[in-house]
Design a protein around this motif. Sequence first.
Motif, PDB file in Angstrom:
ATOM      1  N   LYS A 172     -13.655  87.153 -83.057  1.00 13.93           N
ATOM      2  CA  LYS A 172     -13.086  87.704 -84.287  1.00 13.93           C
ATOM      3  C   LYS A 172     -12.089  86.735 -84.915  1.00 13.93           C
ATOM      4  CE  LYS A 172      -9.516  90.344 -84.211  1.00 13.93           C
ATOM      5  NZ  LYS A 172      -8.522  91.432 -84.035  1.00 13.93           N
ATOM      6  N   ASP A 226     -19.293  99.603 -74.826  1.00 20.31           N
ATOM      7  CA  ASP A 226     -18.769  99.765 -76.182  1.00 20.31           C
ATOM      8  C   ASP A 226     -17.289 100.107 -76.198  1.00 20.31           C
ATOM      9  OD1 ASP A 226     -19.345 102.223 -74.995  1.00 20.31           O
ATOM     10  OD2 ASP A 226     -19.645 103.228 -76.916  1.00 20.31           O
ATOM     11  N   ASP A 227     -16.874 101.007 -75.319  1.00 20.90           N
ATOM     12  CA  ASP A 227     -15.493 101.499 -75.324  1.00 20.90           C
ATOM     13  C   ASP A 227     -15.157 101.931 -73.901  1.00 20.90           C
ATOM     14  OD1 ASP A 227     -13.079 102.798 -75.657  1.00 20.90           O
ATOM     15  OD2 ASP A 227     -13.665 103.833 -77.493  1.00 20.90           O
ATOM     16  N   ARG A 267      -5.856 104.664 -75.102  1.00 14.90           N
ATOM     17  CA  ARG A 267      -5.724 104.398 -76.533  1.00 14.90           C
ATOM     18  C   ARG A 267      -4.404 103.707 -76.878  1.00 14.90           C
ATOM     19  NH1 ARG A 267     -10.371 103.969 -77.160  1.00 14.90           N
ATOM     20  NH2 ARG A 267     -11.789 105.598 -77.876  1.00 14.90           N
ATOM     21  N   ASN A 273     -11.752  98.442 -76.970  1.00 15.29           N
ATOM     22  CA  ASN A 273     -12.777  99.028 -77.830  1.00 15.29           C
ATOM     23  C   ASN A 273     -13.640  97.906 -78.404  1.00 15.29           C
ATOM     24  OD1 ASN A 273     -14.313 100.415 -79.732  1.00 15.29           O
ATOM     25  ND2 ASN A 273     -12.643 101.805 -80.257  1.00 15.29           N
ATOM     26  N   SER A 301     -16.616  98.095 -79.615  1.00 12.73           N
ATOM     27  CA  SER A 301     -17.367  98.484 -80.814  1.00 12.73           C
ATOM     28  C   SER A 301     -16.618  98.129 -82.089  1.00 12.73           C
ATOM     29  CB  SER A 301     -17.662  99.987 -80.789  1.00 12.73           C
ATOM     30  OG  SER A 301     -18.740 100.265 -79.928  1.00 12.73           O
ATOM     31  N   GLU A 302     -15.306  98.256 -82.054  1.00 14.58           N
ATOM     32  CA  GLU A 302     -14.513  97.898 -83.228  1.00 14.58           C
ATOM     33  C   GLU A 302     -14.449  96.382 -83.403  1.00 14.58           C
ATOM     34  OE1 GLU A 302     -13.293  99.853 -85.623  1.00 14.58           O
ATOM     35  OE2 GLU A 302     -14.413 101.425 -84.586  1.00 14.58           O
ATOM     36  N   LYS A 358     -17.656  94.549 -84.907  1.00 19.30           N
ATOM     37  CA  LYS A 358     -17.835  94.659 -86.356  1.00 19.30           C
ATOM     38  C   LYS A 358     -17.043  93.594 -87.114  1.00 19.30           C
ATOM     39  CE  LYS A 358     -18.422  99.690 -86.104  1.00 19.30           C
ATOM     40  NZ  LYS A 358     -17.815 101.000 -86.453  1.00 19.30           N
ATOM     41  N   GLN A 359     -16.094  92.979 -86.439  1.00 21.62           N
ATOM     42  CA  GLN A 359     -15.233  92.002 -87.100  1.00 21.62           C
ATOM     43  C   GLN A 359     -15.686  90.567 -86.857  1.00 21.62           C
ATOM     44  OE1 GLN A 359     -10.923  93.062 -86.641  1.00 21.62           O
ATOM     45  NE2 GLN A 359     -11.717  94.833 -85.527  1.00 21.62           N
ATOM     46  N   ASN A 391     -24.071 100.277 -82.514  1.00 21.05           N
ATOM     47  CA  ASN A 391     -22.939 100.238 -83.447  1.00 21.05           C
ATOM     48  C   ASN A 391     -22.922  98.938 -84.239  1.00 21.05           C
ATOM     49  OD1 ASN A 391     -21.908 102.762 -82.828  1.00 21.05           O
ATOM     50  ND2 ASN A 391     -20.625 101.998 -81.163  1.00 21.05           N
ATOM     51  N   TYR A 430     -23.819  98.658 -88.292  1.00 24.32           N
ATOM     52  CA  TYR A 430     -22.827  98.077 -89.197  1.00 24.32           C
ATOM     53  C   TYR A 430     -23.412  96.900 -89.970  1.00 24.32           C
ATOM     54  CZ  TYR A 430     -18.834  95.385 -90.816  1.00 24.32           C
ATOM     55  OH  TYR A 430     -17.965  94.670 -91.596  1.00 24.32           O
TER      56      TYR A 430
END
Length: 521
Positions: free
Chosen positions: A327, A342-343, A365, A371, A373-374, A377-378, A412, A416
């Motif tokens: 990222k 994923d998480d 958290r 995470n 999955s987040e 996406k980046q 995921n 995306y």
Amino acid sequence: MMVSVFKYILAPKLYKQYGVGSCQVLYEPNSLEKWGDQILSTLSLMWNIGYYTSPIILTFLVRRGYFAVESMLSLVKFAAGIGVLLMISLCMRGIGRSKSDSYVNFMKVFNKYGSMPCAETRRALALFDFDFRSWPIDFEISQARNSKTIFQKLSRMKFLLKSALPCQVAAYFAVQTFGIRMIYPGCVKLIQVFIEPVLIQGRCKLIEQEKAVRYKLKTCDLNEIDAVFIDNRNKNDNGKILVICSEGNAGFYEIGIMSTPLSKKYSVVGWNHPGFAGSTGLPFPAQDENAIDSVMQFALNYLGFPLENIILFGWSIGAYSTLWAAKNYPDIRGIILDATFDDILYLALPKMPNMFSGVVELAIREYVNLNNSELVKQYSGPILMIRRTEDEIICTHENNINTNRGNYLLLNMLRYRFPNIFKLSQMELASKILSKPLDKLSENREDQECFSLLASYVSVNKNCYPLPIGETFNEIQRNNLVEFLIRKHLRDFKSTHCTPLPAEFFDLPWNISVETDFIPT
């Protein structure tokens, strides 16, 4: 005489001199040093056991009244006895070392580097394997990223603001004590004590057989990271590409995933998470991010690899470090993720009693939010995922490939990147495809059409995710593209979680490329 012995007492522990005997032949201390070390190791082991069982021990002592004034004398006598034993064992070790020719030779090299640090004395020092705490710093990252500093301050601020809430307090102390060690058992010192000989032998093989060089990197949060580099740039074309390997939650570079890219003659960097082996700290996300950031800066500025020649390879929980680096360094050549998820929350919850689910979710958290999955996406570059079809760790239900959390990470990412292709009915189709091993899916005649559709779109439009391609496609075209994209981004390996990845699975990630002679259709 006493001054000389004192210097040997404080000197680092020697494990091996490279080039002397096989990798199984370690430095053999004489009787005095051996017994002194044995006593110190026993005391250290007792301390570690006491640390992890301290609530039980303290409860026992309180109930027996040992903290009463009249009983404190017994504790003082016990502590004094341990102190005397400690001093005697230290003296034994110092005298023993001063009588050992091998150790005296090491001390000469060690002291020479300390008084005259240069490339020559550094090479001489690298011929010895010794306590990494005394290893010189080879690379120090000059400036921390502001985002990391803010993250760390906010984490502490959140705890201070919410510390009145019982669940917050429970979550914080659970993570700080046993929680992080359950997630990353490799940072437990007891485990490291037992596997230390294996790590030394693994490191020896890398250095003697693969010509690896060991380095100490200093992060912006002052942790010291144990890393190793194998340079194959002058051996073949693959050697011009650097593979940076991020290990799992109980993995060490000495015995980890480096063997896979090495078998294909890539240049390779391995590193240990904070708190693992020679690395200091603990593998909380912020510290792990700082660690991989220092590794990336080391590869770019010290080793001299360009970003476009760097591949990131992450196994299991090491995917978090890999994706975070991808990222922040989006121009790398690509990433390969093996046996990941994923998480982490969805792996942690089934393993804990339901009554603690709220605290577990809060703890993860707030403090260990891995995470993937987040993060995925980046990053817009090429990705290859390896799924273990018999994975007993990443599946939430044993022997059920449909519950492999890697499926969710892949879906995921694809949803995306290709939102107009992966619509609701296509997501159902993708889940059905992933419910069985992909080796049952062979390439079909629609593949060329799928590639043409993607390549023609990219040739006209910018290749930047999410790609809006597919809005006008019919169901058949979308379904064909779903199967095509899954096969291009995922490979199945019939194996359990910890089996070393064979070289044939380590391929460069697929990318939507446009050939020079391609004519858009």
